[in-house]
Design a protein around this motif. Structure first.
Motif, mmCIF file in Angstrom:
data_model
loop_
_atom_site.group_PDB
_atom_site.id
_atom_site.type_symbol
_atom_site.label_atom_id
_atom_site.label_comp_id
_atom_site.label_asym_id
_atom_site.label_seq_id
_atom_site.Cartn_x
_atom_site.Cartn_y
_atom_site.Cartn_z
ATOM 1 N N UNK A 175 5.592 20.784 45.248
ATOM 2 C CA UNK A 175 5.380 19.973 44.048
ATOM 3 C C UNK A 175 4.020 19.270 44.090
ATOM 4 N N UNK A 176 3.615 18.820 45.260
ATOM 5 C CA UNK A 176 2.307 18.177 45.392
ATOM 6 C C UNK A 176 1.180 19.155 45.060
ATOM 7 N N UNK A 177 1.367 20.415 45.438
ATOM 8 C CA UNK A 177 0.358 21.418 45.093
ATOM 9 C C UNK A 177 0.322 21.651 43.585
ATOM 10 N N UNK A 178 1.492 21.599 42.937
ATOM 11 C CA UNK A 178 1.528 21.728 41.476
ATOM 12 C C UNK A 178 0.776 20.579 40.812
ATOM 13 N N UNK A 179 0.981 19.379 41.337
ATOM 14 C CA UNK A 179 0.271 18.214 40.799
ATOM 15 C C UNK A 179 -1.233 18.390 40.976
ATOM 16 N N UNK A 180 -1.648 18.872 42.133
ATOM 17 C CA UNK A 180 -3.071 19.110 42.370
ATOM 18 C C UNK A 180 -3.646 20.145 41.412
ATOM 19 N N UNK A 181 -2.899 21.204 41.131
ATOM 20 C CA UNK A 181 -3.357 22.230 40.187
ATOM 21 C C UNK A 181 -3.510 21.635 38.793
ATOM 22 N N UNK A 182 -2.552 20.780 38.384
ATOM 23 C CA UNK A 182 -2.632 20.155 37.067
ATOM 24 C C UNK A 182 -3.821 19.212 36.961
ATOM 25 N N UNK A 183 -4.103 18.480 38.018
ATOM 26 C CA UNK A 183 -5.228 17.537 37.982
ATOM 27 C C UNK A 183 -6.575 18.254 37.987
ATOM 28 N N UNK A 184 -6.604 19.479 38.529
ATOM 29 C CA UNK A 184 -7.843 20.262 38.534
ATOM 30 C C UNK A 184 -7.985 21.114 37.282
ATOM 31 N N UNK A 224 -8.229 28.717 31.950
ATOM 32 C CA UNK A 224 -7.009 29.505 31.732
ATOM 33 C C UNK A 224 -5.840 28.562 31.470
ATOM 34 N N UNK A 225 -5.850 27.941 30.311
ATOM 35 C CA UNK A 225 -4.862 26.912 29.999
ATOM 36 C C UNK A 225 -3.455 27.476 29.929
ATOM 37 N N UNK A 226 -3.284 28.504 29.124
ATOM 38 C CA UNK A 226 -1.941 29.043 28.908
ATOM 39 C C UNK A 226 -1.316 29.552 30.204
ATOM 40 N N UNK A 277 -0.466 26.560 32.547
ATOM 41 C CA UNK A 277 0.670 25.799 32.013
ATOM 42 C C UNK A 277 1.969 26.561 32.209
ATOM 43 N N UNK A 278 1.948 27.852 31.945
ATOM 44 C CA UNK A 278 3.142 28.666 32.136
ATOM 45 C C UNK A 278 3.572 28.680 33.600
ATOM 46 N N UNK A 279 2.591 28.789 34.495
ATOM 47 C CA UNK A 279 2.893 28.772 35.933
ATOM 48 C C UNK A 279 3.488 27.419 36.334
ATOM 49 N N UNK A 280 2.898 26.340 35.844
ATOM 50 C CA UNK A 280 3.383 24.993 36.169
ATOM 51 C C UNK A 280 4.832 24.812 35.718
ATOM 52 N N UNK A 281 5.127 25.206 34.500
ATOM 53 C CA UNK A 281 6.475 25.026 33.947
ATOM 54 C C UNK A 281 7.488 25.878 34.711
ATOM 55 N N UNK A 282 7.144 27.135 35.011
ATOM 56 C CA UNK A 282 8.086 28.018 35.691
ATOM 57 C C UNK A 282 8.362 27.559 37.121
ATOM 58 N N UNK A 329 0.281 25.904 23.169
ATOM 59 C CA UNK A 329 0.350 25.190 24.438
ATOM 60 C C UNK A 329 0.784 23.739 24.233
ATOM 61 N N UNK A 330 0.244 23.096 23.185
ATOM 62 C CA UNK A 330 0.614 21.704 22.918
ATOM 63 C C UNK A 330 2.099 21.588 22.578
ATOM 64 N N UNK A 331 2.599 22.511 21.788
ATOM 65 C CA UNK A 331 4.024 22.487 21.453
ATOM 66 C C UNK A 331 4.888 22.757 22.686
ATOM 67 N N UNK A 332 4.417 23.624 23.569
ATOM 68 C CA UNK A 332 5.154 23.903 24.804
ATOM 69 C C UNK A 332 5.203 22.681 25.707
ATOM 70 N N UNK A 333 4.114 21.929 25.771
ATOM 71 C CA UNK A 333 4.077 20.702 26.567
ATOM 72 C C UNK A 333 5.055 19.676 26.021
#
Length: 400
Positions: free
Chosen positions: A200-209, A215-217, A220-225, A326-330
Motif C-alpha cells: 500500500x505504501x508503494x501505491x501511495x508513492x506511485x500516486x504522489x509521483x 499515463x493517467x488512465x 489510475x486503473x492500476x491503483x484502483x485494482x 478518469x474524474x468520474x472513476x475517481x
C-alpha cells in the motif's frame, strides 16, 4: 527479495506442528500459487483427535485437584476451571480454523505474491521486504528462547516429584505447545499485514509521483485494482482466517495475565521468594501481551494505510481531468470506499487496531480487582473464624 521467502521457516514449523496445510506450487501459466497440501484432512483428523484428548486430560486432572485448590479458597477452583475452559477453546480453535479456512490463507498469499509481480512490472523495482525478514526472525528466535527457558524451568521444578513428573510435565507441554503455535501463527499474520502495508505504501508513492507521469488512465486503473485486491484479501481472507484465533486468544490472555500477576505477587511476598517461579510468572504473560501488542499495532498500521491509499486518488484529480472518464472513476471510487468498512477485524466483533490494547488492559485490571477482592474477603473470613474460635474457647466453661 521474494515476498514469502522470509516466512519459509515459520511456515515449515507450523506444518510440523500440524497447523498449516498450504504449500507453494506453480499454476498452469507457470506463476507461483499457494494451495492446500496433500493429506490435509487426514492430518487435521489426527491433530484434532489429539486436541480433544489433551483438553479432556486437562479437565480431568483439574477435577482431581479441586479439593487441593479448595484449601486455598473457594474462588481458586472456579478460576482454575474457567482458565482451563478458555485454554481449551484456544486449543480447539487453532486446528479447526487453520484447516477449515486454509483456502483463504492460500488465496491471501497468492494475492500478495501477484501484487508484488504487478508492482515490479509497472515500476521495474521490487519492494524491499527486509523488515519482514527481520520480523519473522524475531518471532522465531523469541519463541525458541522462551520455550527453552520454560522447558528447563518445568523440568527442574517437577523432576524431583518422582512418579508425578510425567503427568505434570505433559500438562506443561500442552500449554507450551499452544503458546508456541500461537507465537508462530500470529507471526505469519504479522508478516502478512506488514507485506500488505508495504505494498500500500508503494501505491501511495506511485500516486504522489503522478505529476511526473502522463499515463493517467493506466496508473489510475492500476491503483484502483491493486487497492481492491489488498482490501479484499484483508476483509475476505485474512480476517476470517485469523479473526476467531485472535478473539479467543484475547479472552484467554486477559484472564491468564491477571492470574499470573496475582501468583507473582504472592510469590514475591512469600518467605522463600523462588526467583525462577517469579520470573516464569512474569515472562509468560509478558510474552502473550507482546504477541497481541505486535498484532494490534500492525493491524492499526495497515488499517490507517488503507484509508490513506484510498484518499491518495485525489492526486490523480486535477484541472486537466475535469469532466473526463478518469474524474468520474475517481469520484465513484471515493464514494464507494470512504463510506464502507475496509478494516482488518476479528470477524466483525472488533477492529484489530491499537484501541483493542486499551480494551485488553482494562479487562486485565477488572479481573485483577475481582480476584484481589475475593482473596481479601477469604482472608478476612479466615481471620474472623480464628478469632471466633479463640473467643469461644475462652468463654466456654470447663467441667465442674
Amino acid at each position: 527479495m521474494h515476498v514469502f521467502g522470509n516466512l519459509r521457516v515459520l511456515i515449515r514449523c507450523l506444518r510440523l506442528m500440524g497447523l498449516l496445510s498450504i504449500k507453494r506450487h506453480c499454476g498452469a501459466d507457470g506463476k507461483p500459487l499457494f494451495g492446500t497440501t496433500s493429506y490435509a484432512a487426514l492430518k487435521f483428523t489426527g491433530f484434532f483427535i489429539a486436541t480433544v484428548l489433551g483438553c479432556g486430560y486437562l479437565i480431568s486432572q483439574g477435577s482431581q485437584e479441586y479439593d487441593v485448590l479448595s484449601q486455598k479458597g473457594a474462588i481458586w477452583p472456579i478460576v482454575y476451571v474457567v482458565h482451563n475452559v478458555t485454554f481449551s477453546v484456544v486449543f480447539f480453535v487453532l486446528p479447526w480454523q487453520t484447516f477449515r479456512q486454509r483456502y483463504r490463507l492460500a488465496a491471501a498469499m497468492t494475492a500478495l505474491y501477484q501484487n508484488e509481480a504487478d508492482l515490479v512490472k509497472l515500476t521495474g523495482n521490487g519492494t524491499n521486504y527486509r523488515i519482514v525478514s527481520l520480523l519473522a526472525t524475531v518471532v522465531m528466535w523469541n519463541g525458541v528462547i522462551l520455550h527453552v527457558f520454560f522447558h528447563s524451568y518445568y523440568i527442574s521444578q517437577n523432576y524431583s516429584t518422582g512418579n508425578d513428573f510425567l503427568p505434570i510435565y505433559f500438562r506443561s507441554w500442552l500449554f507450551m505447545y499452544v503458546d508456541l503455535a500461537m507465537e508462530l501463527i500470529l507471526g505469519v499474520c504479522d508478516c502478512s499485514l506488514l507485506i500488505a502495508r508495504l505494498q500500500l505504501e508503494r501505491l501511495v508513492g506511485i500516486a504522489k509521483d503522478f505529476a511526473s507521469s502522463a499515463e493517467t488512465d493506466r496508473l489510475l486503473q492500476f491503483h484502483v485494482e491493486l487497492y481492491g485486491k489488498i482490501v479484499n484479501l484483508l476483509r475476505l481472507d485474512l480476517s476470517p482466517y485469523f479473526g476467531p484465533i485472535v478473539l479467543s486468544f484475547c479472552v484467554y490472555v486477559c484472564l491468564e495475565v491477571a492470574v499470573c500477576s496475582l501468583d507473582a505477587h504472592s510469590l514475591i511476598g512469600s518467605k522463600d521468594r523462588p526467583i525462577m517461579a517469579v520470573l516464569a510468572n512474569i515472562m509468560w504473560p509478558l510474552s502473550d501481551i507482546k504477541k497481541l501488542s505486535a498484532l494490534l499495532l500492525l493491524g492499526e498500521g495497515v488499517n490507517v494505510m488503507v484509508e490513506e491509499t484510498a484518499l491518495c486518488t485525489r492526486h490523480f484529480d486535477d484541472y486537466r481531468l475535469q469532466n473526463t472518464r478518469a474524474a468520474k472513476q475517481i469520484q465513484k471510487f471515493l464514494l464507494k470506499n470512504l463510506h464502507q468498512k475496509k478494516k482488518f477485524s476479528a470477524c466483525g466483533f472488533f477492529d484489530i487496531d491499537n484501541t483493542v490494547i486499551y480494551m485488553v488492559f482494562s479487562s486485565i485490571v477488572t479481573y485483577l480487582v475481582i480476584l484481589i477482592q475475593f482473596k481479601q474477603l477469604e482472608t478476612d473470613l479466615t481471620q474472623s473464624e480464628g478469632v471466633f474460635n479463640v473467643t469461644s474457647n475462652l468463654t466456654t466453661p470447663g467441667p465442674s
